[in-house]
Design an enzyme around this catalytic site. Structure first.
Site, mmCIF file in Angstrom:
data_model
loop_
_atom_site.group_PDB
_atom_site.id
_atom_site.type_symbol
_atom_site.label_atom_id
_atom_site.label_comp_id
_atom_site.label_asym_id
_atom_site.label_seq_id
_atom_site.Cartn_x
_atom_site.Cartn_y
_atom_site.Cartn_z
ATOM 1 N N SER A 223 10.798 -0.744 58.469
ATOM 2 C CA SER A 223 9.527 -1.199 58.374
ATOM 3 C C SER A 223 9.503 -2.704 58.581
ATOM 4 C CB SER A 223 8.576 -0.692 57.489
ATOM 5 O OG SER A 223 7.180 -0.517 57.854
ATOM 6 N N ASP B 43 6.987 7.542 66.115
ATOM 7 C CA ASP B 43 6.251 6.429 65.243
ATOM 8 C C ASP B 43 4.752 6.267 65.336
ATOM 9 O OD1 ASP B 43 5.684 4.397 63.593
ATOM 10 O OD2 ASP B 43 7.856 3.626 63.439
ATOM 11 N N HIS C 39 7.979 7.443 61.311
ATOM 12 C CA HIS C 39 8.203 5.796 60.967
ATOM 13 C C HIS C 39 9.273 5.862 59.870
ATOM 14 C CE1 HIS C 39 7.476 1.480 60.411
ATOM 15 N NE2 HIS C 39 7.275 1.810 59.139
#
Length: 399
Positions: free
Chosen positions: A236, A300, A335
């Site tokens: 991330s 995502d 994600h």
């Protein structure tokens, strides 16, 4: 009078690292007997998580979770590790829960049990049960708190004399110190520093690259680390920091202020505003001179990772550095690509740091393909690290 022999349940191994597979076997059942095999775990925040599969014993009265089909439950088909990756909060739990191990010095305890029938199994006493231990930290790993030169984190050192390759491990914008991946990486032979870079009195928009360079040097200069074999692992926001570190040696700033939209289920989506952020990554990507592995999910919903990966690939190709880039892209994957057999979370509660507001954040992904991606990507990540940090030429590989 015939004595009924109770079923025998075995889990092998019953004590293992979280990325190791186990085998679950039920014996001494009547032939053609419907049973439910269930896993149950209570998290550190006292929430119960479960997974289960519905099976029918074979002609010899055996159910092998590794070999037999599940006909229903939280997973179906032949899924040896479905009892872990398909875990979800038990019915009646509050929405938005996420399962993460905070204390890596203790195992994740999972009870595997077998119940008669396919219906109402939660209300029945188990026919047999086994308590299993799933560890992030292997025996002999040293865990050392780091608070030096302004850097905060936790260092994990594998057993043995070393020296070992090193890794700087960074999580995302949720902040706080998360240790479990660094502990697992140390269990695979890497001195790993889990870095806290948003969990103390320093706002992300004021966080200078110097902080990360100092953390990198703490690993590089450690006596049990090979100084020319240190990598960076980011997820991330941490991946953005990793790319920036790979490109620059001067002080820059990371962590822009972003706003987000909300979908019809009141779930927050950051993907659209991320597209605005990556409009011109060329000034960073062209500077990368080390082996780089990009891993992204094609569903995502939190960040435009597909577009970002495509831009990075194009820019590295234009810079004549395509040979340095490896890519893994997974359909129907969200994600949060975690270590293998971790439960999938499509949307979870998230605290916005600037306002302290709690929202339900949409991460994306579908459970089965996301779980397959976690298993496949972890194996290839370890191979990438092994090649560049143990076997390859003297390069500071970053992931």
């Amino acid at each position: 009078m015939t004595q009924v022999v109770p079923p025998i349940l075995s889990v092998t191994p019953s004590r293992a690292l979280v990325d190791e597979k186990f085998k679950v076997l039920v014996e001494n059942l009547p032939p053609g007997c419907p049973v439910t095999v269930r896993s149950l775990h209570q998290s550190e925040d006292k929430h119960d998580w479960e997974a289960y599969g519905h099976y029918i014993s074979d002609h010899s009265g055996v159910v092998s979770v590794s070999e037999d089909l599940s006909y229903g439950g939280t997973y179906t088909g032949k899924e040896p590790m479905g009892l872990l990756w398909s875990m979800r909060p038990v019915p009646g739990s509050r929405p938005g829960l996420r399962l993460r191990k905070m204390n890596v010095c203790t195992p994740m305890l999972v009870t595997i049990s077998v119940h008669s029938g396919h219906e109402g199994f939660r209300d029945k006493a188990p026919l047999a049960s086994v308590l299993t231990e799933r560890w992030y930290m292997a025996p002999g790993i040293q865990r050392i708190s780091i608070n030096e030169q302004g850097v905060q984190g936790t260092l994990f050192i594998p057993p043995g004399p070393g020296p070992f390759p090193g890794l700087l491990d960074m999580w995302g914008g949720g902040g706080g110190l998360l240790e479990y991946r660094a502990a697992l990486l140390a269990s695979h032979g890497y001195v790993s520093l889990a870095l806290d870079y948003l969990g103390f009195d320093q706002e992300s928009e004021n966080l200078e690259l110097k902080y990360f360079e100092t953390a990198f040097n703490i690993i590089k200069d450690h006596p049990q680390v090979m100084p020319d074999r240190v990598g960076i692992f980011g997820l991330s926001l941490g991946s953005l920091v990793a790319v920036t570190l790979a490109a620059y040696s001067t002080i820059t700033k990371v962590g822009p202020c972003l706003s987000a939209r909300v979908n019809e289920d009141n779930q927050v989506i950051w993907k659209d505003v991320g597209l605005e952020f990556i409009t011109d990554p060329s000034n960073i990507v062209g500077r990368i001179n080390c082996p780089t592995l990009l891993v992204n999910g094609c569903d995502d919903q939190n960040w435009p990772t597909v577009e970002t990966a495509e831009d990075v690939a194009r820019l590295m190709r234009e810079a004549g550095k395509e040979h340095l880039l490896s890519r893994l892209a997974y359909p129907d994957t969200g994600h949060l690509i975690e270590p293998p057999f971790s439960p999938h979370f499509r949307a979870t509660t998230f605290v916005i740091r600037s306002s302290k507001e709690k929202v339900i954040l949409l991460w994306g992904g579908q459970t089965k393909p996301h779980s397959d991606a976690q298993e496949d990507s972890w194996r290839k990540i370890l191979s990438f690290l092994q090649f560049h940090l143990y076997c390859g030429p003297s390069l500071k590989a970053k992931i």
